[in-house]
Design an enzyme around this catalytic site. Structure first.
Site, PDB file in Angstrom:
ATOM      1  N   ALA A  56      17.626  -9.333 -54.492  1.00  0.00           N
ATOM      2  CA  ALA A  56      17.710  -8.122 -53.666  1.00  0.00           C
ATOM      3  C   ALA A  56      16.605  -7.138 -54.027  1.00  0.00           C
ATOM      4  O   ALA A  56      16.247  -6.981 -55.194  1.00  0.00           O
ATOM      5  CB  ALA A  56      19.070  -7.471 -53.872  1.00  0.00           C
TER       6      ALA A  56
ATOM      7  N   TYR B 220       6.451  -8.450   1.364  1.00  0.00           N
ATOM      8  CA  TYR B 220       6.403  -7.051   0.943  1.00  0.00           C
ATOM      9  C   TYR B 220       6.381  -6.967  -0.583  1.00  0.00           C
ATOM     10  O   TYR B 220       7.209  -7.601  -1.256  1.00  0.00           O
ATOM     11  CB  TYR B 220       7.643  -6.298   1.471  1.00  0.00           C
ATOM     12  CG  TYR B 220       7.613  -6.085   2.962  1.00  0.00           C
ATOM     13  CD1 TYR B 220       7.572  -7.162   3.834  1.00  0.00           C
ATOM     14  CD2 TYR B 220       7.606  -4.802   3.499  1.00  0.00           C
ATOM     15  CE1 TYR B 220       7.520  -6.972   5.199  1.00  0.00           C
ATOM     16  CE2 TYR B 220       7.567  -4.600   4.877  1.00  0.00           C
ATOM     17  CZ  TYR B 220       7.517  -5.694   5.720  1.00  0.00           C
ATOM     18  OH  TYR B 220       7.472  -5.500   7.068  1.00  0.00           O
TER      19      TYR B 220
ATOM     20  N   SER C  35      16.071  -9.342 -59.047  1.00  0.00           N
ATOM     21  CA  SER C  35      16.200  -8.217 -58.109  1.00  0.00           C
ATOM     22  C   SER C  35      15.242  -7.089 -58.443  1.00  0.00           C
ATOM     23  O   SER C  35      14.840  -6.911 -59.596  1.00  0.00           O
ATOM     24  CB  SER C  35      17.625  -7.659 -58.170  1.00  0.00           C
ATOM     25  OG  SER C  35      18.509  -8.655 -57.736  1.00  0.00           O
TER      26      SER C  35
ATOM     27  N   ARG D 290      10.005   7.990  -3.220  1.00  0.00           N
ATOM     28  CA  ARG D 290      11.371   8.156  -3.729  1.00  0.00           C
ATOM     29  C   ARG D 290      11.584   7.603  -5.137  1.00  0.00           C
ATOM     30  O   ARG D 290      12.627   7.814  -5.744  1.00  0.00           O
ATOM     31  CB  ARG D 290      12.372   7.525  -2.750  1.00  0.00           C
ATOM     32  CG  ARG D 290      12.613   8.393  -1.530  1.00  0.00           C
ATOM     33  CD  ARG D 290      13.430   7.669  -0.493  1.00  0.00           C
ATOM     34  NE  ARG D 290      12.646   6.643   0.179  1.00  0.00           N
ATOM     35  CZ  ARG D 290      13.181   5.662   0.919  1.00  0.00           C
ATOM     36  NH1 ARG D 290      14.484   5.550   1.029  1.00  0.00           N
ATOM     37  NH2 ARG D 290      12.407   4.773   1.505  1.00  0.00           N
TER      38      ARG D 290
ATOM     39  N   ASN E 143      14.438 -18.507 -54.851  1.00  0.00           N
ATOM     40  CA  ASN E 143      15.478 -17.510 -54.654  1.00  0.00           C
ATOM     41  C   ASN E 143      14.873 -16.135 -54.903  1.00  0.00           C
ATOM     42  O   ASN E 143      14.361 -15.872 -55.986  1.00  0.00           O
ATOM     43  CB  ASN E 143      16.643 -17.773 -55.618  1.00  0.00           C
ATOM     44  CG  ASN E 143      17.875 -16.972 -55.226  1.00  0.00           C
ATOM     45  OD1 ASN E 143      17.766 -15.789 -54.872  1.00  0.00           O
ATOM     46  ND2 ASN E 143      19.031 -17.614 -55.276  1.00  0.00           N
TER      47      ASN E 143
ATOM     48  N   ALA F  99       0.808  -1.223   0.000  1.00  0.00           N
ATOM     49  CA  ALA F  99       0.000   0.000   0.000  1.00  0.00           C
ATOM     50  C   ALA F  99       0.838   1.269   0.000  1.00  0.00           C
ATOM     51  O   ALA F  99       0.323   2.353  -0.246  1.00  0.00           O
ATOM     52  CB  ALA F  99      -0.935  -0.004   1.204  1.00  0.00           C
ATOM     53  N   GLY F 100       2.122   1.137   0.266  1.00  0.00           N
ATOM     54  CA  GLY F 100       2.987   2.322   0.370  1.00  0.00           C
ATOM     55  C   GLY F 100       3.065   3.089  -0.946  1.00  0.00           C
ATOM     56  O   GLY F 100       2.850   2.541  -2.024  1.00  0.00           O
TER      57      GLY F 100
ATOM     58  N   ASN G 192      13.235   1.128  -3.236  1.00  0.00           N
ATOM     59  CA  ASN G 192      12.690   2.420  -2.810  1.00  0.00           C
ATOM     60  C   ASN G 192      12.965   3.518  -3.826  1.00  0.00           C
ATOM     61  O   ASN G 192      12.317   4.550  -3.817  1.00  0.00           O
ATOM     62  CB  ASN G 192      13.280   2.833  -1.464  1.00  0.00           C
ATOM     63  CG  ASN G 192      12.849   1.872  -0.366  1.00  0.00           C
ATOM     64  OD1 ASN G 192      11.665   1.653  -0.158  1.00  0.00           O
ATOM     65  ND2 ASN G 192      13.810   1.279   0.309  1.00  0.00           N
TER      66      ASN G 192
ATOM     67  N   GLY H 151      14.825  -1.472  10.795  1.00  0.00           N
ATOM     68  CA  GLY H 151      14.534  -1.854  12.174  1.00  0.00           C
ATOM     69  C   GLY H 151      15.645  -2.787  12.667  1.00  0.00           C
ATOM     70  O   GLY H 151      16.066  -3.697  11.951  1.00  0.00           O
TER      71      GLY H 151
HETATM   72  C1  UD1 Z   1       9.853  -1.739   7.615  1.00  0.00           C
HETATM   73  C2  UD1 Z   1      10.044  -2.305   9.016  1.00  0.00           C
HETATM   74  C3  UD1 Z   1      11.537  -2.308   9.349  1.00  0.00           C
HETATM   75  C4  UD1 Z   1      12.302  -3.097   8.309  1.00  0.00           C
HETATM   76  C5  UD1 Z   1      12.004  -2.567   6.924  1.00  0.00           C
HETATM   77  C6  UD1 Z   1      12.581  -3.514   5.907  1.00  0.00           C
HETATM   78  C7  UD1 Z   1       8.077  -1.683  10.315  1.00  0.00           C
HETATM   79  C8  UD1 Z   1       7.522  -0.770  11.315  1.00  0.00           C
HETATM   80  N1  UD1 Z   1       9.344  -1.473   9.946  1.00  0.00           N
HETATM   81  O1  UD1 Z   1      10.288  -0.399   7.678  1.00  0.00           O
HETATM   82  O2  UD1 Z   1      11.740  -2.872  10.621  1.00  0.00           O
HETATM   83  O3  UD1 Z   1      13.675  -3.036   8.586  1.00  0.00           O
HETATM   84  O4  UD1 Z   1      10.582  -2.527   6.685  1.00  0.00           O
HETATM   85  O5  UD1 Z   1      12.464  -2.957   4.630  1.00  0.00           O
HETATM   86  O6  UD1 Z   1       7.401  -2.599   9.883  1.00  0.00           O
HETATM   87  N2  UD1 Z   1       3.134  -0.604   3.849  1.00  0.00           N
HETATM   88  C9  UD1 Z   1       1.762  -0.692   3.739  1.00  0.00           C
HETATM   89  N3  UD1 Z   1       0.995   0.134   4.493  1.00  0.00           N
HETATM   90  C10 UD1 Z   1       1.501   1.008   5.363  1.00  0.00           C
HETATM   91  C11 UD1 Z   1       2.895   1.094   5.480  1.00  0.00           C
HETATM   92  C12 UD1 Z   1       3.698   0.272   4.722  1.00  0.00           C
HETATM   93  O7  UD1 Z   1       1.261  -1.484   2.949  1.00  0.00           O
HETATM   94  O8  UD1 Z   1       0.708   1.693   6.019  1.00  0.00           O
HETATM   95  C13 UD1 Z   1       3.973  -1.499   3.034  1.00  0.00           C
HETATM   96  C14 UD1 Z   1       4.829  -0.727   2.049  1.00  0.00           C
HETATM   97  O9  UD1 Z   1       4.171  -0.643   0.789  1.00  0.00           O
HETATM   98  C15 UD1 Z   1       6.068  -1.602   1.951  1.00  0.00           C
HETATM   99  C16 UD1 Z   1       6.152  -2.263   3.317  1.00  0.00           C
HETATM  100  O10 UD1 Z   1       4.867  -2.156   3.883  1.00  0.00           O
HETATM  101  O11 UD1 Z   1       5.934  -2.613   1.000  1.00  0.00           O
HETATM  102  C17 UD1 Z   1       7.198  -1.636   4.219  1.00  0.00           C
HETATM  103  O12 UD1 Z   1       6.853  -0.311   4.439  1.00  0.00           O
HETATM  104  P1  UD1 Z   1       7.938   0.812   4.633  1.00  0.00           P
HETATM  105  O13 UD1 Z   1       7.277   2.089   4.892  1.00  0.00           O
HETATM  106  O14 UD1 Z   1       8.917   0.741   3.512  1.00  0.00           O
HETATM  107  O15 UD1 Z   1       8.609   0.291   5.987  1.00  0.00           O
HETATM  108  P2  UD1 Z   1       9.974   0.730   6.551  1.00  0.00           P
HETATM  109  O16 UD1 Z   1       9.804   2.005   7.276  1.00  0.00           O
HETATM  110  O17 UD1 Z   1      11.020   0.670   5.525  1.00  0.00           O
HETATM  111 CA    CA Z   2      11.073   0.158   3.098  1.00  0.00          CA
END
Ligand code: UD1
Ligand code: CA
Length: 456
Positions: A379, A100, A404, A15, A376, A10-11, A225, A137
């Site tokens: 050209a 993910y 040709s 970037r 054949n 969903a993100g 990203n 994390g």
């Molecule tokens: C997350 C982890 C972190 C880990 C990193 C690895 C958490 C709190 N942190 O951090 O520990 O090291 O991934 O890459 O989980 N997404 C949603 N909905 C949301 C937020 C995120 O679907 O509300 C999805 C994003 O599309 C993405 C994934 O979850 O595919 C990770 O989200 P992102 O915001 O990149 O997490 P990080 O802060 O990088």
């Molecule tokens: Ca990430």
């Protein structure tokens, strides 16, 4: 007990600086999300859900063929909140696997290892050691080395930031546990998000063991990203493809200069591939095939002992055994060459069959044609197949010789063993065995003077 996979997608992917949702960006012509889906599909009996949000309509529309439940996360309030959206789908007995949508290269083996670690008493977590763990994390372990919690980079202390073992985000856990924990998450942290990672500490507090496994190599768990990371993972993926080709006996002039954006239905023995060759779609390549530099082969069948010389584009075509194509040839959809056909430079063939032993060696356009054996074609021959409205066929029977610079105005048939004089425009069917030509008679004018430049 059912395996339920949740793919978080969903993100926004700010970037990437793109109008396209991040998970629709591609590696080897397949979207990131499709990669994750395809790998999770390899686990039998898996029920997959995708949590979507940003650009969701487009994601769903583009990937409408996927066998998944689509779950909308209207606001992106964090990874824990994302998982919470699927709560209604999760049963207590299920095993839930979290993946993910922007981590495309995770292997089936790593997923299987993770799943083997899940039980009523344990949560399985995929971690990785990174030289530069910035942003991730951190895996915080207790004095005995057991995982105690995950601390997000932004919430970590100086001491915790030194930890190089990081959370990949990928985990597997029993449904009853997960449901209980995600209901209790809060967002009292630096990012005001509901962190899925907080379930680790909850688990530990309940006496659940966190079992960690690591992927075979870090690239498996790298996320995309930005465009730089996208191109990096594309190269990792392509080097893997090259390795697989070499393992089955293909010679590559340079494994770093080949791109496979599809699959091979079959690969023969002793194939050799020069630099900058691109394979797309589903291809079948026979034994002893050599493919010259800078060639693109898409959805085609290349039979045994074929030589494709440099700079060819072969698209949805069939090349029969022992044929030779190129350099600089273009086979378009439904070009079908039988055995021992020669197609030379600057020849374009579309929706045409060419029977055994025929040669079209230079500068020709052959479209909507049926060409017999041992023909054949000289050209500069053109099948004029289009009157601006409709397309018509040209039939050239066995053994014909086309001089040709001939234009064949379709619909037209050239007879068996017929010869067409060079420079002809053929508008009527020509008889078998005879010479046909349409050319103004050549004349010479005696005593003719070249014009001279006028005085100004
Ligand atoms: C997350 C982890 C972190 C880990 C990193 C690895 C958490 C709190 N942190 O951090 O520990 O090291 O991934 O890459 O989980 N997404 C949603 N909905 C949301 C937020 C995120 O679907 O509300 C999805 C994003 O599309 C993405 C994934 O979850 O595919 C990770 O989200 P992102 O915001 O990149 O997490 P990080 O802060 O990088
Ligand atoms: Ca990430």
């Amino acid at each position: 007990m059912t395996l339920k996979t949740l793919i978080l997608a969903a993100g926004q992917g700010t970037r990437m600086r793109s109008a396209r949702p991040k998970v629709l960006h591609e590696i080897a012509k397949r979207s990131l999300l499709q990669h994750v889906y395809d790998t999770s599909k390899l686990i039998v009996g898996n029920e997959i859900s995708i949590i979507y949000g940003h650009g969701g309509a487009l994601v769903k529309q583009t990937l409408s063929n996927l066998d998944v439940q689509w779950i909308e996360q209207k606001e992106q309030l964090g990874t824990g909140h994302a998982v919470l959206q699927a709560d209604g789908l999760i049963n207590n007995e299920d095993i839930v696997l979290i993946l993910y949508g922007d981590v495309p290269l995770l292997s089936k083996q790593s997923i299987e290892r993770l799943l083997a670690d899940v039980s009523e008493q344990s949560l399985a977590l995929l971690t990785v050691n990174l030289n530069d763990p910035t942003g991730y994390g951190r895996i915080v372990r207790d004095a005995r080395g057991y995982v105690a919690k995950i601390t997000e980079h932004k919430d970590a202390t100086e001491q915790e930031r030194l930890i190089k073992e990081v959370n990949t985000g990928i985990l597997a856990v029993k449904g009853n546990k997960l449901k209980n924990w995600i209901a209790r998450l809060d967002n009292s942290n630096a990012q005001k998000e509901f962190y899925l990672t907080d379930v680790i500490e909850m688990a530990v507090n309940e006496g659940i063991t966190i079992k960690t496994t690591q992927p075979e190599r870090p690239a498996e768990v790298l996320g995309v990203n930005n465009r730089k990371q996208l191109s990096y993972l594309e190269r990792v993926y392509q080097l893997d493809q090259a390795d697989k080709l070499m393992e089955v006996g293909v010679t590559l002039a340079d494994p770093a200069r080949i791109d496979c954006r599809g699959t091979f239905i079959s690969l023969g023995q002793d194939i050799s591939v020069d630099v900058n060759v691109i394979f797309e779609g589903n291809n079948c390549i026979g034994d002893n095939v050599s493919i010259g530099a800078n060639t693109i082969i898409n959805n085609s069948v290349i039979a045994d002992n074929v030589q494709i010389l440099a700079n060819c584009v072969i698209d949805n075509a069939v090349v029969g055994a022992g044929s030779k194509v190129g350099p600089f040839a273009r086979l378009r959809p439904q070009a079908e060459l039988a055995e021992q056909v020669h197609i030379g430079n600057f020849v374009e063939i579309k929706k045409s069959t060419v029977a055994k032993g025929s040669k079209i060696n230079h500068l020709s356009y052959i479209g909507d044609a049926t060409i017999g054996s041992c023909v054949n074609i000289g050209a500069g021959t053109i099948t004029c197949n289009y009157d601006g409205v409709n397309k018509f066929r040209t039939i050239i029977k066995d053994g014909a010789f086309i001089g040709s610079d001939t234009q064949l105005i379709a619909p037209v048939t050239v007879g068996k063993n017929a010869t067409i004089g060079a420079g002809s425009t053929i508008t009527k069917d020509t008889p078998d065995e005879q010479l046909s030509l349409s050319r103004a008679k050549q004349i010479s004018i005696q005593g003719w003077q070249r014009p001279v430049k006028k005085e100004q």
